[in-house]
Design an enzyme around this catalytic site. Structure first.
Site, short mmCIF file in Angstrom:
data_model
loop_
_atom_site.label_atom_id
_atom_site.label_comp_id
_atom_site.label_asym_id
_atom_site.label_seq_id
_atom_site.Cartn_x
_atom_site.Cartn_y
_atom_site.Cartn_z
CE LYS A 205 -24.85 -1.84 52.08
NZ LYS A 205 -23.70 -1.55 51.25
C1 LIG Z 1 -22.22 -1.64 51.23
C2 LIG Z 1 -21.33 -0.48 51.36
C3 LIG Z 1 -20.37 -0.16 50.39
C4 LIG Z 1 -20.12 -1.03 49.21
O1 LIG Z 1 -21.21 -1.19 48.38
P1 LIG Z 1 -21.16 -2.21 47.14
O2 LIG Z 1 -22.32 -1.81 46.31
O3 LIG Z 1 -21.31 -3.58 47.72
O4 LIG Z 1 -19.86 -2.03 46.45
C5 LIG Z 1 -19.63 0.99 50.57
N1 LIG Z 1 -19.80 1.79 51.62
C6 LIG Z 1 -20.69 1.50 52.59
C7 LIG Z 1 -20.85 2.45 53.73
C8 LIG Z 1 -21.48 0.36 52.50
O5 LIG Z 1 -22.35 0.07 53.47
#
Ligand SMILES: *Cc1c(COP(=O)(O)O)cnc(C)c1O
Length: 435
Positions: A205
């Protein structure tokens, strides 16, 4: 002699693109300080001041709440666990339905299933790829309890329309902001518009702590229930005097002091990382937008898109070859990036519409859609979300070449790759006929 790299020609570029690495000296020093203290976590699963975690976790939450203009920020160990917490905190239960997007990371649709509820897939909007308000309305039944909105790719969903629907039908709104930290909709940060918002700090992210997540809300009860679900709530309700014991059992979704220390430093860097993403994305949108048949993303003037990825639409009839053939040819012209050597930074489509996964096709759960408390009939057949399917299987492509660290020259190479494929498109048409 073939010109295109996919046919054996010389690629536009072979040198790997720069890594996207936001971790520096600041994070290193912050973690060392925690290590020196010996307290790598300070959570206690009991009604005690450490129920809320150690000093670094609490400082990180304070900073996050301030930065996002929210009353509460509650750290967790992932966005996924944050989404589970949100569903539990809102009291969603077997027999209930939650309207979700089919075009997102799988965890956003899965969250209701954890509490025995049923995800109902509404279609996405053809222009901004978030949930389409008219499609949401069509999915509402007497069993609907919430709408789980995803600000996909970093672009805010149509929140005015969605909030109006929620108000009319008395529904909660959960905002999955994993891809949209500090994205804005009409001067408000996404995550603060609905009842609860959830962010990801996973290493893919904008900013990260390795693994991690943050929940934000302005609602006292939702905040209290989120704290209970994060940290063994069953031990807390009696000594704390929580009146509503229903479903207030907890998990262990706690963040460590080291992750919080990294998070504090990462949060400081977020605004400038977003500025860089926007500058880069605008350059690429402008250049690729000159190509007839490639359509840059639509962003409302009142929205701030923070570009987790950049999505474009591809028109096969104008370009003359199908999207997959075209994107494969572009991929052959440019390499991946350092740290991601094996993973291309561009792809045809995004993720397969979620209802087509085996979990939904085989209805492979004990509860949720198989629960005796569930009185509806939910449809997961191919074709239920035609816009999503058209975008995914035919029109959409996404790339990450707008990441901070990319120089103008790097991005010019990306643009050159697209232009080269367009100029030599006949080579692909021949290839298409042969295959
Ligand atoms: C990355 C992501 C998640 C999951 O996030 P984690 O922190 O890896 O559990 C959920 N929803 C969206 C839209 C994402 O891009």
């Amino acid at each position: 002699m073939a010109k295109l790299a996919i046919n054996g020609g010389t690629p536009v570029r072979t040198k790997l693109f720069p890594a996207y690495n936001t971790i520096g000296q600041e994070e290193k020093q912050a973690v060392m300080k925690v290590l020196d203290s010996g307290n790598l976590s300070q959570f206690l699963g009991a009604w005690h001041k450490d129920f809320y975690g150690g000093p670094t976790v609490q400082q990180f939450e304070k900073n996050w709440a301030l930065a996002f203009e929210s009353k509460y920020a509650i750290s967790v160990n992932s966005n996924t666990s944050g989404l589970f917490t949100a569903i539990g905190a809102l009291g969603i239960k077997p027999g209930d339905e939650v309207i979700v997007s089919p075009y997102t990371m799988s965890a956003s649709a899965l969250a209701p299933i954890i509490y025995g509820a049923v995800p109902v897939f509404a279609d996405v909007d053809y222009d901004n790829f978030g949930l389409n308000p008219e499609s949401i309305e069509k999915c509402i039944t007497p069993r609907t309890k919430a709408i789980l909105v995803v600000h996909i790719f970093g672009n805010p969903a149509k929140m005015d329309e969605i909030m109006a629907i929620a108000q009319k039908h008395n529904l909660y709104v959960i905002e999955d902001c994993a891809q949209a930290p500090m994205a804005k909709y009409k001067d408000r940060y996404v995550g603060t518009i609905g009842d609860i918002g959830i962010f990801s700090l996973n290493y893919h992210k904008h900013i990260h702590t390795g693994e991690g997540g943050v929940i934000i809300t302005n609602n006292d009860t939702i905040a209290e229930r989120s704290h209970l679900i994060r940290n063994h709530g069953e031990n807390i309700i009696e000594p704390k005097g929580v009146e509503n014991a229903f479903n207030t059992f907890g998990y262990n979704f706690r963040m460590t002091e080291m992750e919080a220390a990294v998070g504090i430093e990462q949060l400081k860097k977020l605004p400038s990382l977003i500025d860089d993403r926007i500058i880069n994305a605008n350059f690429i949108a402008n250049e690729l937008g000159k190509i007839d048949g490639i359509i840059a993303p639509n962003i409302e003037t009142f929205s701030k898109h923070v570009y987790y990825v950049q999505a474009f639409k591809f028109k096969k009839d104008i370009i003359g070859v199908d999207r997959n053939t075209f994107i494969n040819a572009v991929k052959a012209e440019i390499p991946s990036a350092v740290l991601r050597e094996d993973t291309p930074l561009i792809g045809a489509g995004y993720v397969k519409p979620i209802y087509l996964q085996p979990l939904y096709q085989q209805r492979a759960t004990h509860c949720s859609f198989n629960c005796e408390k569930y009185k509806g009939t939910v449809d997961y057949s191919k074709g239920i979300c035609p816009v999503t399917e058209k975008l995914h299987f035919e029109e959409l492509f996404t790339h990450e070449y707008m990441r901070p660290g990319m120089s103008k020259t790097d991005m010019e190479d990306v643009v050159s790759a697209f232009n080269k494929v367009i100029e030599n498109i006949d080579e692909l048409k021949v290839a298409t006929i042969k295959s």
